[in-house]
Design an enzyme around this catalytic site. Structure first.
Site, mmCIF file in Angstrom:
data_model
loop_
_atom_site.group_PDB
_atom_site.id
_atom_site.type_symbol
_atom_site.label_atom_id
_atom_site.label_comp_id
_atom_site.label_asym_id
_atom_site.label_seq_id
_atom_site.Cartn_x
_atom_site.Cartn_y
_atom_site.Cartn_z
ATOM 1 N N TRP A 296 -3.355 -12.619 39.999
ATOM 2 C CA TRP A 296 -4.462 -13.476 40.444
ATOM 3 C C TRP A 296 -4.259 -13.989 41.867
ATOM 4 O O TRP A 296 -5.155 -14.606 42.436
ATOM 5 C CB TRP A 296 -4.611 -14.668 39.496
ATOM 6 N N LYS A 297 -3.066 -13.777 42.415
ATOM 7 C CA LYS A 297 -2.737 -14.298 43.759
ATOM 8 C C LYS A 297 -3.054 -15.802 43.819
ATOM 9 O O LYS A 297 -2.850 -16.505 42.836
ATOM 10 C CB LYS A 297 -3.466 -13.520 44.846
ATOM 11 N N HIS B 54 6.403 -8.643 46.470
ATOM 12 C CA HIS B 54 5.033 -8.226 46.798
ATOM 13 C C HIS B 54 4.914 -8.140 48.319
ATOM 14 O O HIS B 54 5.505 -8.944 49.041
ATOM 15 C CB HIS B 54 4.024 -9.242 46.229
ATOM 16 N N GLU C 59 2.702 -9.017 50.290
ATOM 17 C CA GLU C 59 2.202 -10.242 50.940
ATOM 18 C C GLU C 59 3.360 -11.214 51.162
ATOM 19 O O GLU C 59 3.413 -11.916 52.168
ATOM 20 C CB GLU C 59 1.070 -10.866 50.105
ATOM 21 N N GLU D 196 3.050 0.064 45.736
ATOM 22 C CA GLU D 196 1.859 -0.551 46.308
ATOM 23 C C GLU D 196 1.774 -0.213 47.795
ATOM 24 O O GLU D 196 2.378 -0.917 48.634
ATOM 25 C CB GLU D 196 1.926 -2.071 46.146
ATOM 26 N N GLY E 236 -5.098 -6.605 41.678
ATOM 27 C CA GLY E 236 -5.351 -7.890 42.323
ATOM 28 C C GLY E 236 -6.792 -8.313 42.098
ATOM 29 O O GLY E 236 -7.159 -8.837 41.037
ATOM 30 N N GLY E 237 -7.651 -8.059 43.093
ATOM 31 C CA GLY E 237 -9.040 -8.521 43.076
ATOM 32 C C GLY E 237 -9.778 -8.296 41.768
ATOM 33 O O GLY E 237 -10.433 -9.222 41.246
#
Ligand code: PEP
Length: 253
Positions: free
Chosen positions: A9-10, A95, A97, A165, A232-233
């Site tokens: 869900w970040k 991850h 990010e 990823e 993710g999204g």
């Protein structure tokens, strides 16, 4: 081997959206049986709310990060023991990010992985190349280096997941083609096999992440070395995520 679908869900959603989202997924799982693992990784502050929805059901709980230290003066950090106490079975580590925006290094990821093993948490370790590395044909070298920095991979093949990823595919809407993903997954399996020196390659779960959507999940999951996805999204939309969870099974698989 059981496939696994993980929702990341970040830094979403809002407090009032958490329960409807988690409950929608849990209901979809009880309405239509699934034979793979399904995990939601919400932000830390929502672990207990999502944990209550997961409780006793098929849905499992994961976190998005963890500290490698067991306890003490680490303001703002969360330990593996805390995650286990909160009901987590999985945690995403490394991850892109976090690597790119928070400066996490291969060696940080390695330490986090060791901390996970101590408490029986299953790390979902992310690896992947940038667009320029792919264009320069460095993808496999980058992945090899990332894998070789993970000493924990030697110890474990079953309670550990590697997520491929490609950074250029995360949150961009540009998905790797099934063949591009398959090539890297196959490479990861053989590298991981030689790192462990074991024949346990079949137990190793290697999942793909990067713009997975209802429209591309079936062809991604058709690939022989793809054992699941990190989403993710699309995990923030109940019907999209359920469609991904209920992907069309491989014909032979
Ligand atoms: C991710 O968060 O790891 C990810 C793959 O995001 P998205 O599905 O939005 O590309």
């Amino acid at each position: 081997m059981r496939s696994i679908i993980v929702g990341n869900w970040k830094m979403n959603p809002t407090q009032k959206e958490v329960r409807p989202l988690a409950e929608g997924v849990a209901k979809g799982l009880s309405d239509q049986a699934t034979f793979h693992d399904v995990v939601i990784c919400p932000p830390f502050v929502f672990l207990s709310a999502v944990g209550e929805v997961c409780h006793g059901g098929t849905l499992q709980l994961g976190a998005q990060n963890v500290c490698s230290e067991p306890n003490g003066a680490y303001t703002g950090e969360i330990s593996t023991e805390m995650l286990v106490d909160a009901g987590c079975e999985y945690v995403i580590i490394g991850h892109s990010e976090r690597r790119q925006l928070m400066g996490e290094s291969n060696s940080d990821v390695n330490l986090k992985m060791a901390a996970c093993f101590k408490y029986g948490l299953c790390p979902i370790v992310c690896v992947g190349e940038t667009l320029s590395e792919r264009q320069d044909k460095k993808t496999l070298n980058v992945i090899r280096k990332q894998l070789q920095s993970l000493s924990g991979l030697k110890e474990c093949s079953s309670n550990c997941i590697v997520a491929y990823e490609p950074i250029w595919a995360i949150g961009t809407g540009t998905v790797a083609t099934p063949d591009q993903a398959q090539e890297v997954h196959h490479f990861i399996r053989s590298e991981w096999g030689s790192i462990t020196g074991s024949h346990a390659v079949k137990e190793m779960r290697i999942i793909y992440g990067g713009s997975v959507k209802p429209g591309n999940i079936d062809e991604i999951m058709e690939m022989r070395d793809i054992d699941g996805v990190l989403v993710g999204g699309a995990s923030l939309d109940v019907s999209d995520f359920l469609r991904i969870i209920h992907y069309k099974e491989k014909v032979n698989g």
